[in-house]
Design an enzyme around this catalytic site. Sequence first.
Site, PDB file in Angstrom:
ATOM      1  N   GLU A 160       6.944 -52.167   8.299  1.00  0.00           N
ATOM      2  CA  GLU A 160       6.384 -53.263   8.684  1.00  0.00           C
ATOM      3  C   GLU A 160       5.486 -53.400  10.032  1.00  0.00           C
ATOM      4  OE1 GLU A 160       5.979 -55.998   6.679  1.00  0.00           O
ATOM      5  OE2 GLU A 160       6.834 -54.348   5.219  1.00  0.00           O
ATOM      6  N   CYS A 179       4.895 -60.453  15.441  1.00  0.00           N
ATOM      7  CA  CYS A 179       3.884 -59.874  14.757  1.00  0.00           C
ATOM      8  C   CYS A 179       3.322 -61.004  13.895  1.00  0.00           C
ATOM      9  CB  CYS A 179       4.549 -58.987  13.632  1.00  0.00           C
ATOM     10  SG  CYS A 179       5.986 -59.810  12.828  1.00  0.00           S
TER      11      CYS A 179
HETATM   12  P1  NDP Z   1       6.790 -49.549  18.589  1.00  0.00           P
HETATM   13  O1  NDP Z   1       5.990 -48.988  17.665  1.00  0.00           O
HETATM   14  O2  NDP Z   1       6.119 -49.229  20.020  1.00  0.00           O
HETATM   15  O3  NDP Z   1       8.182 -49.336  18.458  1.00  0.00           O
HETATM   16  C1  NDP Z   1       8.929 -49.573  17.431  1.00  0.00           C
HETATM   17  C2  NDP Z   1      10.053 -48.553  17.255  1.00  0.00           C
HETATM   18  O4  NDP Z   1       9.742 -47.209  17.201  1.00  0.00           O
HETATM   19  C3  NDP Z   1      10.800 -48.480  18.662  1.00  0.00           C
HETATM   20  O5  NDP Z   1      12.320 -48.466  18.361  1.00  0.00           O
HETATM   21  C4  NDP Z   1      10.466 -47.221  19.214  1.00  0.00           C
HETATM   22  O6  NDP Z   1      11.193 -46.475  20.206  1.00  0.00           O
HETATM   23  C5  NDP Z   1      10.197 -46.311  17.833  1.00  0.00           C
HETATM   24  N1  NDP Z   1       9.107 -45.366  18.199  1.00  0.00           N
HETATM   25  C6  NDP Z   1       8.185 -45.164  19.176  1.00  0.00           C
HETATM   26  N2  NDP Z   1       7.579 -43.967  18.952  1.00  0.00           N
HETATM   27  C7  NDP Z   1       8.154 -43.506  17.735  1.00  0.00           C
HETATM   28  C8  NDP Z   1       7.823 -42.524  17.024  1.00  0.00           C
HETATM   29  N3  NDP Z   1       6.687 -41.329  17.537  1.00  0.00           N
HETATM   30  N4  NDP Z   1       8.506 -41.926  15.936  1.00  0.00           N
HETATM   31  C9  NDP Z   1       9.697 -42.662  15.543  1.00  0.00           C
HETATM   32  N5  NDP Z   1       9.863 -43.864  16.226  1.00  0.00           N
HETATM   33  C10 NDP Z   1       9.172 -44.416  17.251  1.00  0.00           C
HETATM   34  O7  NDP Z   1       6.721 -51.350  18.409  1.00  0.00           O
HETATM   35  P2  NDP Z   1       7.222 -52.200  19.499  1.00  0.00           P
HETATM   36  O8  NDP Z   1       8.926 -52.036  19.596  1.00  0.00           O
HETATM   37  O9  NDP Z   1       6.551 -52.388  20.688  1.00  0.00           O
HETATM   38  O10 NDP Z   1       7.152 -53.577  18.657  1.00  0.00           O
HETATM   39  C11 NDP Z   1       5.993 -54.416  18.509  1.00  0.00           C
HETATM   40  C12 NDP Z   1       5.277 -54.042  17.351  1.00  0.00           C
HETATM   41  O11 NDP Z   1       5.873 -54.523  16.259  1.00  0.00           O
HETATM   42  C13 NDP Z   1       3.973 -55.077  17.186  1.00  0.00           C
HETATM   43  O12 NDP Z   1       3.036 -54.288  16.680  1.00  0.00           O
HETATM   44  C14 NDP Z   1       4.332 -56.116  15.989  1.00  0.00           C
HETATM   45  O13 NDP Z   1       3.329 -56.631  15.588  1.00  0.00           O
HETATM   46  C15 NDP Z   1       5.458 -55.108  15.368  1.00  0.00           C
HETATM   47  N6  NDP Z   1       6.409 -56.013  14.450  1.00  0.00           N
HETATM   48  C16 NDP Z   1       5.944 -56.068  13.053  1.00  0.00           C
HETATM   49  C17 NDP Z   1       6.953 -56.936  12.527  1.00  0.00           C
HETATM   50  C18 NDP Z   1       6.332 -57.288  11.021  1.00  0.00           C
HETATM   51  O14 NDP Z   1       7.614 -57.655  10.202  1.00  0.00           O
HETATM   52  N7  NDP Z   1       5.172 -56.653  10.368  1.00  0.00           N
HETATM   53  C19 NDP Z   1       7.944 -57.739  13.258  1.00  0.00           C
HETATM   54  C20 NDP Z   1       8.145 -57.537  14.379  1.00  0.00           C
HETATM   55  C21 NDP Z   1       7.139 -56.670  15.093  1.00  0.00           C
HETATM   56  P3  NDP Z   1      11.080 -46.702  21.698  1.00  0.00           P
HETATM   57  O15 NDP Z   1      11.450 -48.140  21.956  1.00  0.00           O
HETATM   58  O16 NDP Z   1      12.150 -45.709  22.123  1.00  0.00           O
HETATM   59  O17 NDP Z   1       9.721 -46.258  21.925  1.00  0.00           O
END
Ligand code: NDP
Length: 525
Positions: free
Chosen positions: A297, A331
Amino acid sequence: MKNTIESVASRAKTPFKNAPFTDFSKEENRKAQMEALEQVKGELGRIYPLVIGGKKITNETTFASVNPSQPEQVIGYFSRATVEQANEAVAAASEAFENWKRVPAEERAGYLFAAADLMRQRRFHFNAWMIYEVGKSWAEADGDTAEAIDFMEYYAREMMRLTDDQPLTHIEGEDNKLVYIPLGVGAVIPPWNFPCAIMVGMTSAAFVTGNTVVLKPASTSPAIAAQFMSILEEVGLPAGVVNLLTGSGSTIGDALIENLQVRFIAFTGSRDVGLRINELAAKPRKGQRWLKRTILEMGGKDAVVVDETADLDAAAAGIVASAFGFQGQKCSAGSRAIVVDKVYDQVLQKVTEMTKQLSMGDVTKPETLIGPVVDENAMKKITEYIEIGRGEGRVMAGGGHHGPGYFIEPTVIADVDPHARIAQEEIFGPVLAVIRAKDFDDAMHIANDTEYGLTGALYSKDPQRIERAKEEYHVGNLYFNRKCTGALVGVHPFGGFNMSGTDSKAGGRDYLLLFTQAKAISTKK
Ligand code: NDP
């Protein structure tokens, strides 16, 4: 565990109801929230371990989670997991799977009911952790905790539904049955913006279906995941069923995804990380025995469309709530307002006035609506977008930022071209692009003209247009005459199209199927 199998079965038969939001106009609720804020304040700054196979491991290398309202205040110190520990966590989950997959569904669902009960008791505390750790206002934090409780209540019931006899066509001479079995070990990777609800929702869906989990919370909100782990421990969830791995996604993410024992990845987060996970997971490695399933998502560039028949006050209020709730860091946030020419100036004026009235500041106070953005990186990125926006439109409200916390004023930028960067790219902050459409047809076209397709709203009183929008507005969650945020579990199953992800419909009847595989069993009579 507090629930017996019989009590779980009968509770699962009671209809699911959403947890009501807390009424903070009541003195007793305000007092309870204040007290919880005080109590949690006294718990800030602790050191938290990884939890691998039930063992608590504190690394020498830690990272701090800080309060975005006052970055000098440390919420907690968290062990920075290594790649080796990521593999150990998967091994622990893999070992636990051998027993967990045989645990009856009633018992698994019982853990969720018990965890939901505990979270209900600690509701104000969970709210307080979110107010401190990610800068949510009281109402936003309370909605997040309510949603987490809802996910547990809903998925426990859903698991029981999937355990029932599934309807199959009868043929003579055979007994046939279809059962849903778990997949195996899942990596669960949530974002920070719904640090309780999404983290709890993805994790509980994964384990109630009989899988085991390595939970890697977002690095800006690990304290809330640690609170949830405590609840799981208290309800007696067996060791290894959920393992907690804090640390940087960019360091341990690949190891988790590529690990041969990981059968599926449930991710919610940004488009770019989601695409990377999709690509890595698709590539088979030597010795891999399955296709890795991905439940992804991702982002949104959601729109609120207003036509000339709409109630303009309601539309303006809906635009402002959609754009600026939790500082636009949803999101589902309505980061575009698309208004037809006939009423554009009126709506813009109303939106601008309402935005200027929003109270920004100390989120530990009940009256504050707007808090900080989550961290320094977010602040930099959003302020860069505001600078870009100054060249792409007229700043009508906001545009500034204040320290020492990461406060950005709710910003309205008018007269933005539909293809401008601030109209196409996900900013994930309190920035609204207002776009003028020639007419309703043009507005529909603009609304669909992005790579995303998560939520959308239309304010209109024209029944024909509403019918057209039902067909043409290409988003996973479509709303009429209301804001485009605030999906409720069971009521509005949630997930988006296109680059917004795999449309998993969290909080809906299809969701748990993504965490299972169906086995058809035929016996000749
Ligand atoms: P990120 O993609 O930066 O991070 C999400 C998760 O992925 C975190 O736990 C992060 O860890 C981890 N992560 C980062 N890099 C990697 C990698 N290379 N491999 C595996 N995991 C990784 O998103 P945000 O946390 O900033 O969240 C915001 C985003 O989420 C927005 O784009 C928003 O639209 C989306 N979102 C979508 C929703 C939906 O239902 N469609 C609902 C809520 C949010 P770490 O923090 O350690 O970097």
